[in-house]
Design an enzyme around this catalytic site. Structure first.
Site, PDB file in Angstrom:
ATOM      1  CE1 TYR A   1      -0.277  -8.671  -1.630  1.00 30.23           C
ATOM      2  CE2 TYR A   1      -2.038 -10.217  -1.165  1.00 30.23           C
ATOM      3  CZ  TYR A   1      -1.529  -8.938  -1.118  1.00 30.23           C
ATOM      4  OH  TYR A   1      -2.268  -7.925  -0.548  1.00 30.23           O
TER       5      TYR A   1
ATOM      6  CG  ASP B   1     -12.365   1.642   2.737  1.00 31.38           C
ATOM      7  OD1 ASP B   1     -12.728   0.981   1.744  1.00 31.38           O
ATOM      8  OD2 ASP B   1     -11.364   1.353   3.407  1.00 31.38           O
TER       9      ASP B   1
ATOM     10  NE  ARG C   1      -3.652   2.455   2.364  1.00 29.04           N
ATOM     11  CZ  ARG C   1      -3.380   3.704   2.688  1.00 29.04           C
ATOM     12  NH1 ARG C   1      -2.180   4.043   3.122  1.00 29.04           N
ATOM     13  NH2 ARG C   1      -4.312   4.647   2.565  1.00 29.04           N
TER      14      ARG C   1
END
Ligand SMILES: Cc1cc2nc3c(=O)[nH]c(=O)nc-3n(C[C@H](O)[C@H](O)[C@H](O)COP(=O)(O)OP(=O)(O)OC[C@H]3O[C@@H](n4cnc5c(N)ncnc54)[C@H](O)[C@@H]3O)c2cc1C
Length: 406
Positions: free
Chosen positions: A229, A306, A112
């Site tokens: 990942y 969000d 991020r």
């Protein structure tokens, strides 16, 4: 805040997160002046991994960011779905080249902080974007012609915060899951804790067996699942363990009890336990969600990302939906001169899609955490389907692209 002629057109965005910055960039490409208020005084490299599916990548490509993102991201070859009961692979869903050809844009995984810094650098380089860090939106009000914001500017010398006001054409609440615009300005119900907690860690990729470094791993177990990942151009490895746990705290980076986490996974396969044991420390984050169906728009004020539709991360679309929202908002505002009408048009375009994804995330919550015979049936169905079909079931999600991209 001084008033100039262009201030009548100026749009305010509360929150310089993923959605707020995407919106600002998309608006500035349409020559619309925009000011972004961000409560954090400095942008710290916080967070862990995010998935950027092709639908989001079409938007970011349109903003000219693909090359910069690819420097930090990895395109995993596949999602390898594992059974936490047997330790065996259930399915391998092709991504990599396959996804890129199918959807016309890559499926990437990224830290991020890297995504955020690419957006932030682009915003800083855009003449039309005014970025005000250390500035918290406290409240807002509106009349027929304008929106007025009340801001709290942190003092740089440690003294008392300074209160400031501004007036513009509209306010976008891109202020995340604990949104002030949602709660205070629009008087809507806040996101609620879901009874799920995500434990997160990022470790050097060299600490992880080679066969995990080019795929996304998804381990399905009773009342828990694990996702991992590579991130940071393959140099780091992101691990997330998602469990049913009713812990509540409004922050992204609470320290977690590593031993308690490992104890919780004690009966999982050794290959997964080995991965979970690698990080010396973990952070945890209480997951929130919202019910679909509330309005995102009130006159000159709109919610996005969000703040509009916080969802469980079980469809890996929190960032993707806020990126799509940003593009749709800018397009509506560009097309329709009247701001309240433009915001309504944005909601009409976006709400069904975002809420369909929200419901998918909830369905995945049930499916991923199944136990007993239900889990056996799920595994048998997944094993029986051709791998390409598992991906094709999500064509409606990953195959989306903004109208301008053709
Ligand atoms: C610090 C942080 C770390 C995260 N880490 C991860 C992660 O590791 N993995 C993951 O999948 N998702 C993570 N997320 C969530 C993920 O980024 C979002 O779910 C997704 O990108 C949707 O973005 P958004 O723009 O709607 O909200 P966000 O990206 O959450 O951005 C909201 C922004 O608004 C700012 N803000 C809030 N209130 C105000 C206010 N009153 N005035 C001004 N500014 C305000 C916040 O500081 C934040 O920068 C993180 C979010 C944050 C803020």
């Amino acid at each position: 805040m001084a008033q100039s002629r262009s201030d009548a057109d100026r749009l305010f965005i509360a929150g310089a997160g993923i959605g707020g910055l995407t919106t600002a960039l998309a608006l500035s490409r349409r020559a619309r002046p925009v000011t972004v208020f961000e409560q954090a005084a400095t942008i710290e490299p916080v967070g862990s991994g995010l998935q950027l599916s092709p639908n989001a990548m079409h938007v970011l490509r349109g903003l000219g960011l693909e090359e910069a993102l690819r420097r930090h991201a990895v395109a995993p070859r596949a999602v390898r779905v594992m059974s936490a009961r047997t330790g065996n692979a259930i399915a391998e869903i092709p991504l990599g080249e396959h996804a890129e050809q199918r959807y016309g844009a890559p499926y990437l995984v990224i830290h991020r902080a890297d995504l955020h810094s690419v957006l932030l650098n682009a915003a800083r380089a855009s003449a039309g974007i005014t970025l005000r860090l250390g500035t918290r939106l406290r409240d807002a009000s509106q009349n027929a012609g304008a929106v007025k914001v009340e801001l709290e500017q942190a003092a740089t010398d440690g003294g008392a915060a300074h209160v400031d006001h501004g007036s513009g054409a509209g306010l976008i609440g891109a202020d995340g899951v604990w949104s002030t615009v949602r709660r205070r300005v629009m008087n809507l119900r806040q996101a609620v804790f879901s009874g799920r907690t995500a434990y997160r860690a990022v470790i050097p990729a060299e600490d992880v067996p080679q066969h995990w470094r080019d795929v996304t791993g998804l381990w399905l177990g009773a009342n828990a699942h694990v996702v991992h990942y590579p991130v940071s151009g393959g140099r780091q490895f992101n691990l997330v363990a998602l469990v049913s746990e009713d812990w509540r705290e409004e922050r992204w980076s609470a320290p977690a009890d590593r031993e308690a986490l490992l104890a919780r996974f004690a009966d999982w396969p050794a290959a997964c336990r080995d991965l979970l044991a690698r990080p010396p420390s973990w952070l945890k984050w209480a997951l929130c969600g919202m019910d679909p169906g509330t309005d995102w728009v009130d006159g000159r004020v709109a919610l996005m990302g969000d703040a509009a539709h916080a969802m469980l991360p079980f469809a890996a679309q929190g960032a993707g939906m806020s990126i799509e929202d940003g593009e749709a908002l800018a397009r509506a505002i560009d097309r329709i001169p009247d701001v309240p009408r433009a915001l309504r048009s944005y909601q009409a375009e976006r709400q069904n899609r975002a809420e369909k994804v929200l419901r998918l995330a909830r369905a995945n919550d049930r499916v991923y955490h199944m136990r007993g015979p239900m889990a056996l049936a799920r595994d048998a169905v997944m094993r029986g389907l051709p791998a390409g079909r598992l991906l094709a079931r999500l064509d409606w999600l990953y195959g989306w692209r903004p109208p301008a991209a053709g």
